[in-house]
Design a protein around this motif. Sequence first.
Motif, PDB file in Angstrom:
ATOM      1  N   ALA A  80      -3.264   2.655  -7.338  1.00 11.15           N
ATOM      2  CA  ALA A  80      -2.605   3.524  -6.615  1.00 11.15           C
ATOM      3  C   ALA A  80      -2.528   2.462  -5.083  1.00 11.15           C
ATOM      4  CB  ALA A  80      -3.287   4.694  -6.399  1.00 11.15           C
ATOM      5  N   GLY A  81      -3.539   1.736  -4.992  1.00  6.27           N
ATOM      6  CA  GLY A  81      -3.804   0.943  -3.725  1.00  6.27           C
ATOM      7  C   GLY A  81      -2.456  -0.163  -3.948  1.00  6.27           C
ATOM      8  N   GLY A 285      -4.230   9.418  -4.235  1.00 10.89           N
ATOM      9  CA  GLY A 285      -2.995   8.751  -3.486  1.00 10.89           C
ATOM     10  C   GLY A 285      -3.117   8.821  -1.948  1.00 10.89           C
ATOM     11  N   PHE A 286      -4.113   9.328  -1.616  1.00  7.79           N
ATOM     12  CA  PHE A 286      -4.361   9.398  -0.063  1.00  7.79           C
ATOM     13  C   PHE A 286      -5.492   8.111   0.393  1.00  7.79           C
ATOM     14  CE2 PHE A 286      -3.009  13.804  -0.896  1.00  7.79           C
ATOM     15  CZ  PHE A 286      -1.976  13.649  -0.171  1.00  7.79           C
ATOM     16  N   ASP A 287      -6.340   8.186  -0.515  1.00 10.48           N
ATOM     17  CA  ASP A 287      -7.360   6.991  -0.356  1.00 10.48           C
ATOM     18  C   ASP A 287      -6.646   5.849  -0.502  1.00 10.48           C
ATOM     19  OD1 ASP A 287      -8.924   9.017  -0.289  1.00 10.48           O
ATOM     20  OD2 ASP A 287     -10.127   8.623  -2.017  1.00 10.48           O
ATOM     21  N   ALA A 288      -5.747   5.654  -1.389  1.00 10.30           N
ATOM     22  CA  ALA A 288      -4.862   4.415  -1.688  1.00 10.30           C
ATOM     23  C   ALA A 288      -4.218   4.024  -0.330  1.00 10.30           C
ATOM     24  CB  ALA A 288      -3.785   4.957  -2.625  1.00 10.30           C
ATOM     25  N   ILE A 289      -4.016   4.737   0.536  1.00  8.21           N
ATOM     26  CA  ILE A 289      -3.237   4.225   1.734  1.00  8.21           C
ATOM     27  C   ILE A 289      -4.364   3.321   2.616  1.00  8.21           C
ATOM     28  CG2 ILE A 289      -2.415   5.016   3.970  1.00  8.21           C
ATOM     29  CD1 ILE A 289      -1.599   7.475   2.441  1.00  8.21           C
ATOM     30  N   ALA A 290      -5.719   4.119   2.566  1.00  4.77           N
ATOM     31  CA  ALA A 290      -6.801   3.558   3.190  1.00  4.77           C
ATOM     32  C   ALA A 290      -6.993   1.897   2.351  1.00  4.77           C
ATOM     33  CB  ALA A 290      -7.892   4.280   3.371  1.00  4.77           C
ATOM     34  N   VAL A 291      -7.173   2.073   0.917  1.00  3.56           N
ATOM     35  CA  VAL A 291      -7.236   0.749   0.142  1.00  3.56           C
ATOM     36  C   VAL A 291      -6.130  -0.081   0.442  1.00  3.56           C
ATOM     37  CG1 VAL A 291      -7.109   0.162  -1.996  1.00  3.56           C
ATOM     38  CG2 VAL A 291      -8.511   2.344  -1.544  1.00  3.56           C
TER      39      VAL A 291
END
Lengths: 360, 318
Positions: A80-81, A285-291
């Motif tokens: 996702a990242g 999917g939201f963590d991926a933004i941070a990643v």
Amino acid sequence: MTTVTQARESQASRALRWERLINMLLPVLAILASFLIGSLFLWALGVSPVTAYTALVKGAFGNQRLATSTILKSIPLIFAGLAVTLAYRGGVFNIGAEGQLYLGALFAVWAGTRLALPFPWHLLVALALGILGGMIWGAIPGYLKATRDMNEIIVTILMNYIAIFTVSYFVHGPLKEEGWNTQTDAVAETARLPTLWAGTRLHYGVILALICLVLVYVVLFHTTLGYRIRMVGANIHGARYAGIKTTWIMALAMALSGGLAGLAGTVELLGVQYRLIDNFSPGWGFDAIAVALVGRLNPIGVLIAALFFGALRNGANSMQTAVRVDVVVIYILQGLAIVFLIAGSSVDNRIRRWLDAWQA
Amino acid sequence: MDMDALIGLLHATIRLTTPLLFAAIGGLYNERAGVINIALEGKMLLGALVGFMVAFSSGNPWLGVLAAAASGALVALLFAYVTITLGADQIVSAVAINLMMLGFTGVVFRLMKAANSGSLSAPTFQEWTIPGLAQIPVLGPVLFRHLPLVYLAFLLVPLAHFIFYRTTWGLSIRAVGEHPRAADTLGVKVRTVRYLTVLWGGAMAAIGGAVLSIGHNSTFIENMTAGRGFIAFSAIVFGKWTPLGTMLASLLFGFADALQLRIQAGILEPLFRNLGIQEVAYQIPVMLPYVVTLVALFFIGKSHWPAAAAIHYDREEG
């Protein structure tokens, strides 16, 4: 004459080295700063930050089982990242990885439970359908942005909700197993990702993640398509002037991004969970933004950031039992890390501008 | 469908439009000043929690609303500092703030649940029936039997219209959003205007969140805004950046929400049976507001964003 050129060259290389150093240092500093603020928050809650963070680290890497679990939790984050990275490089902010991974998993679970094929083929078909599901869900906002100038952020966010409810519909309805549990049938043995080493839960998704990582790197930095994608992301007017069909590059970047996000859900389903349930993703999917942002939109950075956030998520469970602070606290740490990172980059830009003005 | 059901549907439309309207009309100020604010969602969520907590502990829902507004303004200040002063990307900052608020409200609420063994129910507002007007057939019960916050939300619309088009403040706000350099040259303090509009928008979004927790309900639920901040943002786009348009768009989404609740409650079942539909899975109506928003955005086509939207303004930059 030559000395002037040499001086300029050394100045340029110094600037480049500075840039590389900042690129590596900023995420580390941002994470440290977020943990610092996080510890203030913990302290305000009456929890010792040292105890909490120790439990966090032990929970993430304390023994072989926990470390494996950290890696397993990082795999969806890597896919996702990479998805967010690829789209962002093309000037599209994909906040829809969550919905895309749901759709990917939905397509994959259909293939895994409703088709009967021999081993490698069944797995390959399920993987391909998973990619397709994510691609469709990513291509729609990409297409709408390209043709109707619709803001991709809003469209992807709305489509996240639609995807999650669609999956819920299938889990409760057409794909539900017989019996009382609201879950789908388990994916057939022939469609599962085999384990990498006997005795561990590590599966071939790790290899697949690394392959995608290399692919994204090669496509972005060593192909014409990647060059175009990056050009659209860096300077859309310049790209248009250079004759690049910017809207279609954006749409394509979103479709590819959706495919990667689809794999995040698919690999988790075929490698770990086997059955689809409501809310099967804890927000990858939201963590991926941070990643992607903490990984500085670069595949190697994404790998490191995914492992870091995977460890954070895995360790947070132990932290919860040790100091009774809820897992959702890591959202605060992630959000803070992004804020510090972007604030840090702007400060860095400003310092550089001052230095330039001062030197000139 | 009989008259009572229709009145119920329209009454619910007004009710469910209110949280969106607070966030959207508030957000309109900073959008017109050139600051894109998709952090409305996070601010609403925080407002819902803070409003609930203060109303719960003080016993006064109005104090809850005030505290919610203050908390929204506080987060807006962080957002404003990072984007307006430091010049960080507005979208990325907003995404980060949304993540933070999701985590923060979740942690604090679970702690609160753990600390209070009894029921977590806050005092809520009473409906205000407007004397005289409420007696008008159909319109009366639809429009004039609501919580005080509902009237307040709808009064914000003409106020915004007046401020934008009839005052020098409004002119400054619009100038800053269209051409900050020209506005600066004419002596408008670009940063001040942007700061103030962002703070105002944050406070309003948070009140919109509080409407959910202590207006429509009497408790907080994790992630209770469920994307309403994003729908409010879409309402601004769909309303073409005008107060009136934004209100109409919010009403459309409020209607979709009211309709889906009724479909879920089975009120429309006879209608469906006549159409030959036996059973509607609850997931289908729940999707409705999101689908309506998407379709609305699709049909509005190319929209004219404020020219300086999402662009950082720096005096020293050429």
